[in-house]
Design an enzyme around this catalytic site. Structure first.
Site, PDB file in Angstrom:
ATOM      1  N   LEU A 189       8.125   0.302  53.779  1.00 27.10           N
ATOM      2  CA  LEU A 189       8.770   1.618  53.788  1.00 27.10           C
ATOM      3  C   LEU A 189       8.515   2.382  52.502  1.00 27.10           C
ATOM      4  CD1 LEU A 189      12.646   1.256  53.245  1.00 27.10           C
ATOM      5  CD2 LEU A 189      10.998  -0.533  52.694  1.00 27.10           C
ATOM      6  N   CYS A 190       8.720   3.697  52.596  1.00 29.29           N
ATOM      7  CA  CYS A 190       8.639   4.634  51.471  1.00 29.29           C
ATOM      8  C   CYS A 190       7.229   4.614  50.871  1.00 29.29           C
ATOM      9  CB  CYS A 190       9.728   4.326  50.466  1.00 29.29           C
ATOM     10  SG  CYS A 190      10.131   5.724  49.379  1.00 29.29           S
ATOM     11  N   HIS A 191       7.058   4.171  49.614  1.00 27.47           N
ATOM     12  CA  HIS A 191       5.721   4.041  49.033  1.00 27.47           C
ATOM     13  C   HIS A 191       5.070   2.714  49.408  1.00 27.47           C
ATOM     14  CE1 HIS A 191       7.359   7.303  46.535  1.00 27.47           C
ATOM     15  NE2 HIS A 191       6.105   7.647  46.324  1.00 27.47           N
ATOM     16  N   GLY A 271       9.268   2.724  57.444  1.00 27.46           N
ATOM     17  CA  GLY A 271      10.405   3.619  57.212  1.00 27.46           C
ATOM     18  C   GLY A 271      10.015   4.670  56.191  1.00 27.46           C
TER      19      GLY A 271
END
Length: 296
Positions: A189-191, A271
């Site tokens: 998720l995210c980075h 995510g």
């Protein structure tokens, strides 16, 4: 002061910077949206495990030579971990060479008891993780993971620190190629989706990128190009952007903002931001429990 948008100097390193006080008021709530786990019948088989690959690097070089003092985002690591743990899966923690997992401690939710408790449970593993290199080389007589390797999923948490060591790691690339060949899950998720870039490190020359044609949600490039600089969350322009790098390799990013969105494409679960940590943890736990019910 809470309206101070200037990044704060990290006195442990020359020209390294923490997020500004103002940015932390915008991005770091005292609690998360965790409201309990949803695994009424946890896994008890003992065969399948999860491999968490964290970053062991703290300082992310920015385009102008400054360092961002970063690491893995604690919520992005600990909330999915909480759900996987509650679902009955043993979680091994590794970094490329076994150095401690670096955490963005400034992003720790100060009044979230559930996050605090899961951190305490895994603190020793995070501070003294396995070496991914040793784990890979010692996992079979021929070296490398194989069909008998017990990891049902590989989990790569986010945080800007992931961009340091994970996308360029041939070891991570080996693990991703193994997971793809053996029908194992990848959760990030995210980075963290920057880790997918490692799939081309050590891949056969001329081969198609492993995730070409996949759809993901990830941290939006627009925030790292604009808002995150404007409010002093990061100390300057990035050297490269996650979404742009993935799109160049045929990966489609579905989100423009951060809303807590999660997405599954085949065996890849993603995510969009810290806001997605709880939902991604639930999705991962439910998906893996369904998988073990079929695989035994």
């Amino acid at each position: 002061m809470s309206n101070d948008r200037a990044p704060v100097a990290d006195t442990a390193e020359i020209n390294a910077w923490f997020p500004s006080p103002y940015s932390l008021t915008q991005y770091v709530p005292a609690t998360t949206d965790f409201a309990g786990t949803s695994s009424p019948r946890p896994y008890t088989g003992g065969r399948w495990k999860v491999l968490l690959i964290g970053t062991q690097e703290r300082y992310l070089p920015m385009a102008d030579g400054r360092f961002f003092s970063t690491g893995n985002h604690p919520v992005e690591l600990l909330l999915p971990l909480l759900h996987l743990d509650a679902a009955g899966f043993d979680v091994d923690v590794a970094t490329p060479s076994g150095g401690p997992v670096k955490l963005e401690v400034w992003a720790f939710p100060s009044r979230d008891e559930a996050v605090t408790q899961i951190y305490k449970k895994y603190e020793e593993k995070l501070r003294a993780p396995l070496s991914l290199e040793a784990l890979w080389e010692g996992s079979s007589s021929n070296g490398g993971f194989d069909a008998s390797t017990p990891y049902l999923a590989v989990f790569v948490p986010g945080g800007h620190g992931v961009l340091n060591d994970i996308p360029r790691s041939r070891l991570v690339g080996d693990v991703l190629r193994w997971a793809h060949a053996q029908d194992r899950y990848v959760v990030t998720l995210c980075h963290g989706p920057a880790a997918l870039l490692a799939a081309e490190v050590g891949a056969p020359a001329g081969s198609r990128f492993l995730y070409d044609g996949y759809e993901v949600v990830a941290f939006p490039d627009a925030l790292d190009q604009g808002t995150n600089i404007d409010i002093g969350y990061i100390p300057g322009k990035m050297q490269w952007l996650v979404g742009e790098a993935l799109r160049k390799r045929g990966v489609k990013t579905l989100n423009e903002g951060i809303t807590g969105r999660v997405h599954r494409d085949r065996l890849l679960l993603t995510g969009d931001s810290p806001l997605a940590s709880n939902a991604l943890g639930k999705l991962a736990a439910e998906t893996l429990l369904e998988a073990v019910a079929k695989r035994g």
